[in-house]
Design an enzyme around this catalytic site. Sequence first.
Site, PDB file in Angstrom:
ATOM      1  N   CYS A  51       0.826  -1.209   0.000  1.00 33.89           N
ATOM      2  CA  CYS A  51       0.000   0.000   0.000  1.00 33.89           C
ATOM      3  C   CYS A  51       0.860   1.257   0.000  1.00 33.89           C
ATOM      4  CB  CYS A  51      -0.927  -0.017   1.213  1.00 33.89           C
ATOM      5  SG  CYS A  51      -1.735   1.559   1.549  1.00 33.89           S
ATOM      6  N   GLY A  52       0.755   2.052  -1.052  1.00 29.28           N
ATOM      7  CA  GLY A  52       1.548   3.281  -1.150  1.00 29.28           C
ATOM      8  C   GLY A  52       1.241   4.253  -0.035  1.00 29.28           C
ATOM      9  N   HIS A  53      -0.021   4.329   0.362  1.00 28.99           N
ATOM     10  CA  HIS A  53      -0.403   5.240   1.426  1.00 28.99           C
ATOM     11  C   HIS A  53       0.241   4.829   2.755  1.00 28.99           C
ATOM     12  CE1 HIS A  53      -2.680   8.463   3.061  1.00 28.99           C
ATOM     13  NE2 HIS A  53      -3.435   7.700   3.824  1.00 28.99           N
ATOM     14  N   CYS A  54       0.343   3.512   2.974  1.00 27.12           N
ATOM     15  CA  CYS A  54       1.003   3.004   4.188  1.00 27.12           C
ATOM     16  C   CYS A  54       2.494   3.357   4.167  1.00 27.12           C
ATOM     17  CB  CYS A  54       0.822   1.492   4.302  1.00 27.12           C
ATOM     18  SG  CYS A  54      -0.906   0.946   4.368  1.00 27.12           S
TER      19      CYS A  54
END
Length: 491
Positions: A51-54
């Site tokens: 997950c890029g947001h993570c």
Amino acid sequence: MLKFLLICTLAVASRAEVGEEEDVLVLKKSNFEEALKAHPNILVEFYAPWCGHCKALAPEFAKAAGLLKAEGSEVRLGKVDATEETELAQEYGVRGYPTIKFFKGGEKESPKEYSAGRQADDIVAWLKKRTGPAVATLAGVTEAESLIADNEVAVIGFFKDADSEGAKAFEKAAETTDDVPFAMTADDAVFAKFEVSKDSVVLFKKFDEGRNTFDGELTKENLLAFVKANQLPLVIEFTEQTAPKIFGGEIKSHILMFLPKTAKDFQDKMDQFKKAAEGFKGRILFIFIDSDVDDNQRILEFFGLKKEECPAIRLITLEDEMTKYRPESDAITAESIISFCELFIEGKLKPHLMSQDIPEDWDKNPVRVLVGKNFEEVVFDSSKNVFVEFYAPWCGHCKQLTPIWEKLAEKYKDSADIIVAKMDSTANEIEAVKVHSFPTLKFFPAGEERKVIDYNGERTLEGFTKFLESGGKEGGAPAEDEDDLDAELLH
């Protein structure tokens, strides 16, 4: 939901310092309960490695852990790989990444959802508010100056009598506000330093006017409205860090200006936008989006915009259903924006629905191509049963489905009453159908009732065939406004 679209587009990968990363506890099913006992107050991030947001959150999360440790705080931060620890993820209702929950007092049940920003300072401030007193006491000028210097926004109540009705209302407002620190003082020197002559509430901030003084009857509701209207800048830029503040707030009507920062007239347009914003504080949130930033391109796409069409203004409401509006004029002046917002508030605007032009060969292939302009005519033809895939060109699940969908269409291409169709929902919108995930599959049975049936069965040729042959009964359900867990959200 748009919240997922806008936040999750920002897949900005970055790395935490090794020392800071070590301050974050690695939690698993095997040590989770033990960790809660050892650390009664712990903030847990449920994440996915891909997950890029993570990845973007990781350095700030680790930095927050380091700051708390350096202060000697007993509050800890932990992380759970939800793709590995599926039982834990299911137990705590994890449906998206990252999901962040606060476990207080060693209690495993009913953790509180984290609701503040994604920068280290936001995380630390939120945790202090959750574990300390709702209102700090300021004994002198130095403490007051430190509070203001250390926070983007801080609210100070100036009350000579801490038991007064106004002070009690202030405390009640503080108890329900997670993301802004509240403090109170009765010290004459603090009153004098900030030129306060009577009981008052002042919001200090590092932007715009610098401070706002409350004017009105001191009630919890009035104070909360005052903080809500003044805690964000008149114009806030959409970034990874500001996204939670933008979408976590109570203002659900947002006007967006898409403009490249490199534009020669950038500052002039920004000044016009900010001037317009002054009259709508607390009612409409004014947001600037840099249209040149790669991570923002999906947002432009969502509004049917291309980089070369910017600057542009759009307005959206984030209530139960998202509704978009487009101004008649492309001019970006304070006057035109104010007029647009006033028409919106008065309920005089019609929603803006995107549509591509009807392709000349839309009905030449087994899979019919639908756009906004021909949707109603085809789908609600009372003599046809129409099965539609609402897709996004970039969606991996949609690409996997394509060969099966084409075989299904080939199977029924000569049918007198069954049509298999598709519509690009990133470029076309329908008032009667709200699409929140991709692919979304809906069946429109023949008849005058304009029924809509969601397909919830297996995405196989056999599954689709049984569904169509049963008239939408086998594998179908009445249309509901819910995301498909196996689908890709709008992100």
